[in-house]
Design a protein around this motif. Structure first.
Motif, short mmCIF file in Angstrom:
data_model
loop_
_atom_site.label_atom_id
_atom_site.label_comp_id
_atom_site.label_asym_id
_atom_site.label_seq_id
_atom_site.Cartn_x
_atom_site.Cartn_y
_atom_site.Cartn_z
N LYS A 74 0.85 -1.19 0.00
CA LYS A 74 0.00 0.00 0.00
C LYS A 74 0.88 1.24 0.00
CE LYS A 74 -3.73 2.18 2.66
NZ LYS A 74 -4.55 2.10 3.90
N GLY A 75 0.47 2.24 -0.76
CA GLY A 75 1.23 3.47 -0.84
C GLY A 75 0.59 4.46 -1.80
N VAL A 76 1.40 5.41 -2.26
CA VAL A 76 0.95 6.45 -3.17
C VAL A 76 1.86 6.47 -4.39
CG1 VAL A 76 0.54 8.92 -3.46
CG2 VAL A 76 0.06 7.84 -1.27
N PHE A 77 1.28 6.46 -5.57
CA PHE A 77 2.06 6.51 -6.80
C PHE A 77 2.61 7.90 -7.03
CE2 PHE A 77 -0.40 2.72 -8.47
CZ PHE A 77 0.72 1.88 -8.43
N THR A 92 6.24 2.87 -12.08
CA THR A 92 6.04 4.06 -11.24
C THR A 92 6.46 3.74 -9.81
OG1 THR A 92 4.16 4.68 -12.63
CG2 THR A 92 4.38 5.80 -10.51
N PRO A 93 7.17 4.65 -9.14
CA PRO A 93 7.50 4.42 -7.73
C PRO A 93 6.25 4.49 -6.84
CG PRO A 93 8.96 6.05 -8.72
CD PRO A 93 7.85 5.84 -9.69
N LEU A 94 6.14 3.56 -5.93
CA LEU A 94 5.08 3.57 -4.93
C LEU A 94 5.71 4.07 -3.62
CD1 LEU A 94 2.09 2.73 -4.36
CD2 LEU A 94 3.02 0.57 -3.50
N THR A 119 -4.68 9.99 -3.20
CA THR A 119 -5.34 8.80 -2.64
C THR A 119 -4.36 7.65 -2.64
OG1 THR A 119 -6.19 8.23 -4.82
CG2 THR A 119 -7.63 9.52 -3.39
N SER A 120 -4.44 6.85 -1.61
CA SER A 120 -3.58 5.68 -1.50
C SER A 120 -4.12 4.56 -2.37
CB SER A 120 -3.49 5.24 -0.05
OG SER A 120 -4.77 4.85 0.42
N VAL A 121 -3.22 3.68 -2.79
CA VAL A 121 -3.58 2.54 -3.61
C VAL A 121 -3.00 1.29 -2.97
CG1 VAL A 121 -3.77 3.81 -5.77
CG2 VAL A 121 -1.57 2.86 -5.09
N GLU A 122 -3.66 0.18 -3.21
CA GLU A 122 -3.17 -1.12 -2.75
C GLU A 122 -2.87 -1.97 -3.96
OE1 GLU A 122 -4.57 -3.32 0.99
OE2 GLU A 122 -5.54 -4.40 -0.66
N VAL A 164 8.87 1.46 -3.42
CA VAL A 164 8.86 0.24 -4.21
C VAL A 164 8.54 0.60 -5.66
CG1 VAL A 164 7.79 -2.02 -4.56
CG2 VAL A 164 8.13 -1.16 -2.24
N LEU A 165 9.23 -0.01 -6.60
CA LEU A 165 8.91 0.18 -8.01
C LEU A 165 7.81 -0.79 -8.42
CD1 LEU A 165 12.52 0.44 -9.53
CD2 LEU A 165 10.88 2.31 -9.20
N VAL A 166 6.82 -0.27 -9.13
CA VAL A 166 5.68 -1.08 -9.55
C VAL A 166 5.54 -1.01 -11.06
CG1 VAL A 166 3.19 -1.46 -9.35
CG2 VAL A 166 4.49 -0.67 -7.37
N ASN A 167 5.62 -2.17 -11.72
CA ASN A 167 5.32 -2.27 -13.14
C ASN A 167 3.80 -2.36 -13.25
OD1 ASN A 167 5.02 -2.83 -15.84
ND2 ASN A 167 6.64 -4.38 -15.91
N ARG A 168 3.16 -1.25 -13.58
CA ARG A 168 1.70 -1.17 -13.54
C ARG A 168 1.05 -1.84 -14.75
NH1 ARG A 168 0.85 5.12 -12.64
NH2 ARG A 168 -1.33 4.47 -12.51
N GLY A 169 1.82 -2.12 -15.80
CA GLY A 169 1.26 -2.79 -16.97
C GLY A 169 1.46 -2.02 -18.25
#
Length: 358
Positions: free
Chosen positions: A142-145, A172-174, A248-251, A188-193
């Motif tokens: 959980k975090g913010v992009f 995108t960094p979370l 807004t936070s995302v999970e 954390v780095l997130v490969n969003r697609g």
């Protein structure tokens, strides 16, 4: 008198040149003849030339026999070389069998890891030191992009209803949420697609507008530092307060992954120009202003909103697929073995007529 000498000379010449049954010649010494019966030396020269010709013929026959032996010895090595292609193709077929076994083990390992219960990253430091223990494990974070520091990897094609469209993977960094115990403790780095090309172009336009606006806001500060500084600070605080409710936070539910291993045909990444052709986690983390040991997570969330379809997360089944599946290795094995049998049969067929003539 002259005719009598001429007849005796002819008799001696005939005797000197008469062959024996074994192929030799009579040898008559000139000492047994009186000086007046000596014959010219050309008769002996004839017999000597015949001996030389016989010796030359014997030497030629010997050299011919030696060259024939050498040629036969060389032909043996040539016959062995005819079986070399068959041996090579047989080795390649055997190598494909081992490759197939390794691929089956790798895919089974991934499938078992993906079936495990997802882990929460809020209680552990996400770093590359635990990458080997977490890779291909499902995690929840959980975090913010931070969209302003997104990295686009590509181009990557995607087929939609039979139509191929070029796009990119967006990473995108979370960022952690201050005061929230459920959020990640470090970025954390997130490969969003996958996103279309227009998404990347729009993102670049927004970043350029931000740079222009920041440069225009910096000009009054340089002109009158004391008076404009307070105004700039109040304006900045007001902007943060206005934007705070919009954050807004995302999970994210994803899978921990490592860097890609590009082929020789993939160009090298160029971070200075923003060109990224493959995933290099440490380099991407540095480009985003994060530590090198930052973890990368691939989003596998299947709940995609119809109103906001992008980015399109990766299909979890794609993680247990490979560009070369075990069935492909099996097909390659049959192909190599068939080719080995064919070229070996051709080698035997090529050598059979030679053995028959002997």
């Amino acid at each position: 008198m002259a005719s009598n000498l001429r007849s005796k000379t002819a008799i001696v010449s005939k005797a000197l040149t008469r062959p024996l049954p074994g192929g030799a010649f009579y040898a008559v010494s000139t000492q047994s003849l009186s000086p007046k019966h000596w014959v010219p030396s050309y008769s002996f020269y004839i017999s000597t030339s015949s001996d030389t010709a016989a010796a030359a013929a014997a030497a030629a026959a010997s050299s011919s026999s030696q060259s024939l032996h050498d040629k036969e010895k060389g032909s043996k090595w040539t016959r062995w070389f005819l079986f070399l292609p068959g041996a090579i193709t047989f080795g390649l077929g055997t190598w494909q069998i081992f490759r197939r076994q390794d691929k089956i083990k790798v895919l089974d390992y991934r499938q078992k890891r993906l079936k495990m219960e997802p882990l929460k990253l809020n209680g552990m430091p996400p770093s590359s030191e635990i990458l080997e223990t977490l890779e291909f494990r499902r995690v929840v974070c959980k975090g913010v992009f931070d969209n302003g520091r997104s990295i686009y990897i590509g181009p990557r094609s995607r087929s939609i209803s039979g139509v191929t469209e070029n796009g990119y993977y967006v990473i995108t960094p979370l960022m952690p949420i201050p005061g929230d115990a459920e959020s990640v403790q470090s970025p954390v780095l997130v490969n969003r697609g996958w996103v279309p090309r227009s998404w990347r172009d729009k993102s670049f336009e927004v970043s350029q507008d931000r740079e222009k606006s920041s440069s225009m806001d910096a000009i009054p500060v340089q002109q009158n530092e004391q008076s404009w500084w307070r105004m700039f600070q109040s304006k900045k605080q007001k902007t943060v307060e206005d934007e705070a409710p919009a954050i807004t936070s995302v999970e994210v539910t994803g899978v921990v992954r490592g860097s890609e291993k590009p082929s020789i045909f993939v160009p090298a990444n160029d971070p200075n120009s923003g060109q990224w052709f493959y995933v290099d986690v440490p380099a991407i983390a540095v480009a985003c202003g994060l530590p090198k040991d930052t973890l990368l997570i691939e989003d596998i969330n299947e709940n995609v909103s119809a109103s906001d379809p992008y980015p399109v997360p990766k299909d979890v089944n794609s993680l247990i697929r490979s560009s070369v599946m075990p069935q492909d290795h099996l097909n390659y094995t049959f192909t190599w073995y068939s080719l080995s049998a064919a070229v070996t049969f051709m080698a035997f067929k090529r050598l059979r007529p030679k053995n028959g003539r002997r």
